[in-house]
Design a protein around this motif. Structure first.
Motif, short mmCIF file in Angstrom:
data_model
loop_
_atom_site.label_atom_id
_atom_site.label_comp_id
_atom_site.label_asym_id
_atom_site.label_seq_id
_atom_site.Cartn_x
_atom_site.Cartn_y
_atom_site.Cartn_z
N LYS A 173 0.87 -1.17 -0.12
CA LYS A 173 -0.09 0.19 0.02
C LYS A 173 0.81 1.24 -0.08
N ALA A 174 2.07 1.43 0.75
CA ALA A 174 2.82 2.40 0.91
C ALA A 174 3.64 2.53 -0.59
N LEU A 175 3.93 1.50 -1.13
CA LEU A 175 4.63 1.73 -2.61
C LEU A 175 3.37 2.24 -3.50
N GLY A 176 2.29 1.78 -3.40
CA GLY A 176 1.23 2.13 -4.59
C GLY A 176 1.20 3.69 -4.15
N GLU A 177 1.11 4.15 -3.06
CA GLU A 177 0.89 5.62 -2.79
C GLU A 177 2.04 6.41 -3.16
N ILE A 178 3.47 5.75 -3.12
CA ILE A 178 4.38 6.45 -3.58
C ILE A 178 4.09 6.56 -5.14
N TYR A 179 4.01 5.50 -6.03
CA TYR A 179 3.76 5.74 -7.31
C TYR A 179 2.59 6.73 -7.66
N ARG A 180 1.61 6.64 -7.01
CA ARG A 180 0.37 7.60 -7.40
C ARG A 180 0.78 8.93 -7.13
N LYS A 181 1.47 9.32 -6.04
CA LYS A 181 1.73 10.69 -5.81
C LYS A 181 2.95 11.11 -6.60
N SER A 233 7.45 7.58 -14.25
CA SER A 233 7.04 6.29 -13.36
C SER A 233 8.14 5.56 -13.45
N ASN A 234 8.19 4.28 -12.71
CA ASN A 234 9.41 3.45 -12.50
C ASN A 234 9.14 2.01 -12.68
N GLN A 235 9.80 1.50 -13.65
CA GLN A 235 9.53 0.21 -14.05
C GLN A 235 10.44 -0.78 -13.16
N ASP A 236 11.33 -0.51 -12.43
CA ASP A 236 11.62 -1.57 -11.47
C ASP A 236 11.61 -1.23 -9.99
N ALA A 237 10.59 -1.76 -9.30
CA ALA A 237 10.49 -1.59 -7.95
C ALA A 237 10.67 -3.11 -7.34
N SER A 238 11.72 -3.93 -7.95
CA SER A 238 11.72 -5.14 -7.45
C SER A 238 11.88 -5.57 -5.93
N PRO A 239 11.95 -6.50 -5.19
CA PRO A 239 12.15 -6.48 -3.79
C PRO A 239 13.51 -6.02 -3.54
N GLY A 287 0.62 -10.42 -1.42
CA GLY A 287 0.08 -9.37 -0.44
C GLY A 287 0.47 -8.07 -0.80
N ILE A 288 1.70 -8.03 -1.17
CA ILE A 288 2.44 -6.70 -1.69
C ILE A 288 1.62 -6.23 -2.74
N ALA A 289 1.33 -7.07 -3.87
CA ALA A 289 0.57 -6.76 -4.92
C ALA A 289 -0.80 -6.27 -4.61
N ASP A 290 -1.65 -7.05 -3.80
CA ASP A 290 -2.94 -6.58 -3.25
C ASP A 290 -2.98 -5.18 -2.66
N GLY A 291 -1.99 -4.81 -1.73
CA GLY A 291 -1.74 -3.52 -1.09
C GLY A 291 -1.34 -2.65 -2.04
N PHE A 292 -0.57 -2.85 -2.95
CA PHE A 292 0.01 -1.85 -4.16
C PHE A 292 -1.25 -1.32 -4.72
N LEU A 293 -2.34 -2.36 -5.24
CA LEU A 293 -3.50 -1.80 -6.14
C LEU A 293 -4.30 -0.79 -5.30
N ASP A 294 -4.45 -1.05 -3.74
CA ASP A 294 -5.13 -0.36 -2.87
C ASP A 294 -4.55 0.98 -2.81
N GLY A 295 -3.31 1.03 -2.56
CA GLY A 295 -2.69 2.46 -2.35
C GLY A 295 -2.46 3.07 -3.65
N TYR A 296 -2.55 2.51 -4.68
CA TYR A 296 -2.22 3.19 -6.14
C TYR A 296 -3.59 3.75 -6.51
N SER A 297 -4.59 2.93 -6.47
CA SER A 297 -5.89 3.53 -6.82
C SER A 297 -6.74 4.31 -5.84
N ALA A 298 -6.27 4.38 -4.70
CA ALA A 298 -7.09 4.96 -3.68
C ALA A 298 -8.55 4.72 -3.52
N GLY A 299 -8.64 3.44 -3.79
CA GLY A 299 -10.27 2.81 -3.80
C GLY A 299 -10.94 3.14 -5.08
N ASP A 300 -10.36 3.70 -6.03
CA ASP A 300 -11.15 4.19 -7.35
C ASP A 300 -11.23 2.88 -8.01
#
Length: 365
Positions: free
Chosen positions: A121-129, A210-216, A276-289
């Motif tokens: 979720k934190a990563l998704g928010e970073i991408y979006r912002k 944006s960023n193509q490489d946010a590997s672990p 789980g990281i993917a699930d959180g990312f989609l939530d953080g990136y979309s902000a529920g949209d």
């Protein structure tokens, strides 16, 4: 590891007390000290994916200048989410980067499911912002540098037309793949890909950074602060990079966990946390949209298609050493194609209604 280059970089950067941190595909890294601060010194490797590295001043300068731009943009969007200090030096004799020491790598095997979701979720928010921060560069695509024009997108022209041509090429790739490999033939996949392409063309507004490489291995944690390092920035349709992230974490890393490139990470053993990281990312990136979620899933579907298509083409002709390191031998690649076909069908089946609904909403608005 080239000790002479390390000694030269330590002298040139005026740092001390180098402590080896590890290596990625392209660089060795050391923790160093300068003026009472902890920093990370990175030096390009002499051999990359089994081949001697060739010096290219413009290419290396573009890579490092793009990293500098991305770090600056991320920190403007979410303070502390990228190293706040970054500088680099490029010459044929000596090249290196120096950046803030921003914490330790996340350990996917130690995270709880809840922690994995929160990390995503934190990563998704970073991408979006970060997408909201103007990049101020001409052109689009991967970043390029020349002495005359400085840093800019490597492609000029109409970005909408380029996106449309890319979409047509991806649909053509699916036709070729499904004709050659019957396991990829599926009406729902065909329909979902067409919906994804139409949704991207209607949803595209402007090319963003944006960023193509946010590997672990490029995600650090310092207390509760998530920090991104070693990015591969580009300027394009940002949902594409979000879809790339989802494909990497839900499919790619797990499927390729038996390769020389990824074997040390044991991704198959922590598949639940990657997802789980993917699930959180989609939530953080979309902000529920929901519409944004559908756009990202559509791009994920296209990325998954291209993963299968690239595997299919690796089976033709001689397998280069770089490809073997990244993807395994031909038997591994052949075996993986069946997995990728199943993943593509499952994703299309689960998302086709959401894609259609999002597209209908886009048309009515």
């Amino acid at each position: 590891m080239n000790k002479a280059k390390l000694q030269a970089a330590v002298r040139h950067a005026a740092v001390k007390s180098p402590e080896f941190l590890g290596e990625g595909a392209w660089h060795h890294a050391w923790k160093v000290e300068k003026d009472g601060r902890e920093l990370v010194l990175r030096i390009p490797k002499d051999v990359i994916y089994g081949k001697p590295a060739e010096f290219d001043e413009e290419e290396l300068t573009a890579e490092y200048a793009a990293t500098e731009l991305y770090y600056r943009s991320v920190n403007e969007a979410v303070k502390g989410a990228a190293p706040e200090f970054f500088e680099f030096h490029v010459s044929e004799q000596l090249s290196y980067t120096l950046e803030s020491f921003a914490g330790k790598h996340i350990d996917l095997h130690d995270l709880s499911r809840a922690q994995a979701v929160e990390t995503g979720k934190a990563l998704g928010e970073i991408y979006r912002k970060t997408e909201e921060i103007p990049h101020g560069l001409d052109g689009f695509g991967y970043l390029h540098w020349t002495e005359e024009s400085g840093l800019r997108g490597s492609i000029t022209g109409d970005v909408r037309r380029f996106l449309k041509e890319e979409s047509e090429e991806q649909l053509s790739d699916y036709r070729e793949l499904s004709e050659a490999r019957p396991e990829f033939q599926d009406a729902a996949v065909n329909d979902a890909l067409n919906l994804a392409v139409e949704l991207r063309e209607r949803g595209f507004i402007q090319a963003r950074l944006s960023n193509q490489d946010a590997s672990p291995e490029n995600i650090l944690i310092n207390g509760t602060q998530i920090c991104l390092i070693d990015p591969f920035p580009n300027i394009y349709y940002p949902r594409g990079m979000a879809g790339n992230f989802m494909n990497l974490y839900e499919t790619f890393f797990i499927a390729l966990s038996d390769t020389e490139r990824y074997g040390k990470h044991r991704f198959a053993d922590c598949a639940d946390n990657l997802k789980g990281i993917a699930d959180g990312f989609l939530d953080g990136y979309s902000a529920g949209d929901k519409r944004v979620q559908a756009e990202v899933r559509g791009e994920q579907l296209l990325q998954l298609l291209e993963t299968g298509y690239s595997h299919f083409h690796l089976l033709t002709g001689k397998l280069l050493e770089e490809a073997r390191i990244r993807y395994g031998d031909k038997k591994q690649i052949e075996d993986r194609l069946a997995t990728l076909a199943g993943e593509l069908k499952a994703l299309a089946a689960s998302e086709i209604k959401n894609l259609a609904k999002a597209l209908k909403s886009e048309i009515t608005h």
